[in-house]
Motif scaffolding. Structure first.
Motif, PDB file in Angstrom:
ATOM      1  N   ARG A   1       0.838  -1.174   0.000  1.00  0.00           N
ATOM      2  CA  ARG A   1       0.000   0.000   0.000  1.00  0.00           C
ATOM      3  C   ARG A   1       0.883   1.237   0.000  1.00  0.00           C
ATOM      4  NH1 ARG A   1      -5.584   0.150   1.662  1.00  0.00           N
ATOM      5  NH2 ARG A   1      -5.746  -1.962   2.405  1.00  0.00           N
ATOM      6  N   THR A   2       1.396   1.647  -1.147  1.00  0.00           N
ATOM      7  CA  THR A   2       2.282   2.791  -1.217  1.00  0.00           C
ATOM      8  C   THR A   2       1.703   3.830  -2.152  1.00  0.00           C
ATOM      9  OG1 THR A   2       3.541   1.767  -3.014  1.00  0.00           O
ATOM     10  CG2 THR A   2       4.355   1.422  -0.791  1.00  0.00           C
ATOM     11  N   SER A   3       2.111   5.086  -1.911  1.00  0.00           N
ATOM     12  CA  SER A   3       1.599   6.181  -2.720  1.00  0.00           C
ATOM     13  C   SER A   3       2.627   6.582  -3.756  1.00  0.00           C
ATOM     14  CB  SER A   3       1.275   7.374  -1.823  1.00  0.00           C
ATOM     15  OG  SER A   3       0.928   8.487  -2.589  1.00  0.00           O
TER      16      SER A   3
ATOM     17  N   ASP B   1      -6.604   3.660  -0.226  1.00  0.00           N
ATOM     18  CA  ASP B   1      -5.815   2.679  -0.966  1.00  0.00           C
ATOM     19  C   ASP B   1      -4.333   3.012  -1.035  1.00  0.00           C
ATOM     20  OD1 ASP B   1      -8.008   1.041  -1.590  1.00  0.00           O
ATOM     21  OD2 ASP B   1      -8.559   2.334  -3.272  1.00  0.00           O
ATOM     22  N   ASN B   2      -3.952   4.270  -0.787  1.00  0.00           N
ATOM     23  CA  ASN B   2      -2.529   4.583  -0.933  1.00  0.00           C
ATOM     24  C   ASN B   2      -1.913   5.297   0.268  1.00  0.00           C
ATOM     25  OD1 ASN B   2      -3.273   7.325  -1.135  1.00  0.00           O
ATOM     26  ND2 ASN B   2      -3.409   7.221  -3.359  1.00  0.00           N
TER      27      ASN B   2
END
Length: 210
Positions: free
Chosen positions: A24-26, A35-36
């Motif tokens: 879960r990375t942006s 979601d991010n």
């Protein structure tokens, strides 16, 4: 008072002992959705049993995260302050070493006038944070109190004197997750310290040694 003495050393640092985050990375600091957003770790993943995040729009979600990261930072300082303040009681150069006992009683022992200085210091720090992150209340609709600026990322108050903030988005998300996880643990620890000392009147270090 010892908590104030260590503020400048700790406020800008992220703790370094949490595991790496899940996928879960942006990809952008401006993107902010369930979601991010950073902070989710296995095995719990994104832990929101009451569904606050699902019911929140992006602006509300940012306010939630701002509150979480700020309280986490205060709690990390508080947890260290409890231990350090009690460890140096009776031997500190502050106030002729007269402050002693459980940490929850230290503030009440501070000489008159110093409490006003402490409140002024806290107020100035909060005012600076509000200037950076919040829209002027005069420009906000009555039904949108506490509105954050569109370009403001929760917790990013431009305080990084040691230059620890990574440029790479993935590394930054990793550091943010570490800070969040350690802040969450510190909130539980600080609450436990407060409750324990309030119950029996003994300092935390005294409990460790008994």
């Amino acid at each position: 008072m010892m908590k104030l003495a260590i503020t400048s050393l700790l406020a800008g640092s992220a703790a370094a002992f949490a595991p790496a985050p899940m996928a879960r990375t942006s990809t952008s600091m401006n993107a902010f959705t369930v979601d991010n957003m950073p902070g989710a770790l296995a095995p719990m993943g994104f832990f929101d049993p009451l569904g606050f995040a699902e019911k929140a729009d992006e602006k509300t979600l940012k306010r939630y995260r701002e509150a979480e990261v700020t309280h986490g930072r205060v709690a990390m300082l508080a947890a260290v302050g409890f231990l350090v303040g009690e460890a140096v009681e009776g031997s500190s150069f502050l106030f002729d070493a007269q402050i002693s006992g459980p940490a929850i009683t230290h503030f009440l022992q501070v000489p008159d006038g110093w409490d006003a200085l402490i409140i002024t210091f806290i107020g100035a720090a909060e005012a600076q944070r509000a200037q950076i992150g919040w829209v002027d209340p005069a420009d906000v609709a009555y039904d949108q109190p506490g509105l954050l600026r569109d370009r403001y990322y929760p917790g990013d108050i431009n305080f990084d004197p040691l230059g620890l903030k990574p440029e790479n988005p993935e590394d930054l998300n990793l550091m943010l997750t570490k800070e969040l996880q350690n802040g969450r643990l510190a909130m539980l620890a600080a609450a436990g310290f407060l409750a324990q000392e309030a119950v029996d009147g003994k300092g935390i270090l005294e409990h460790f040694s008994s």
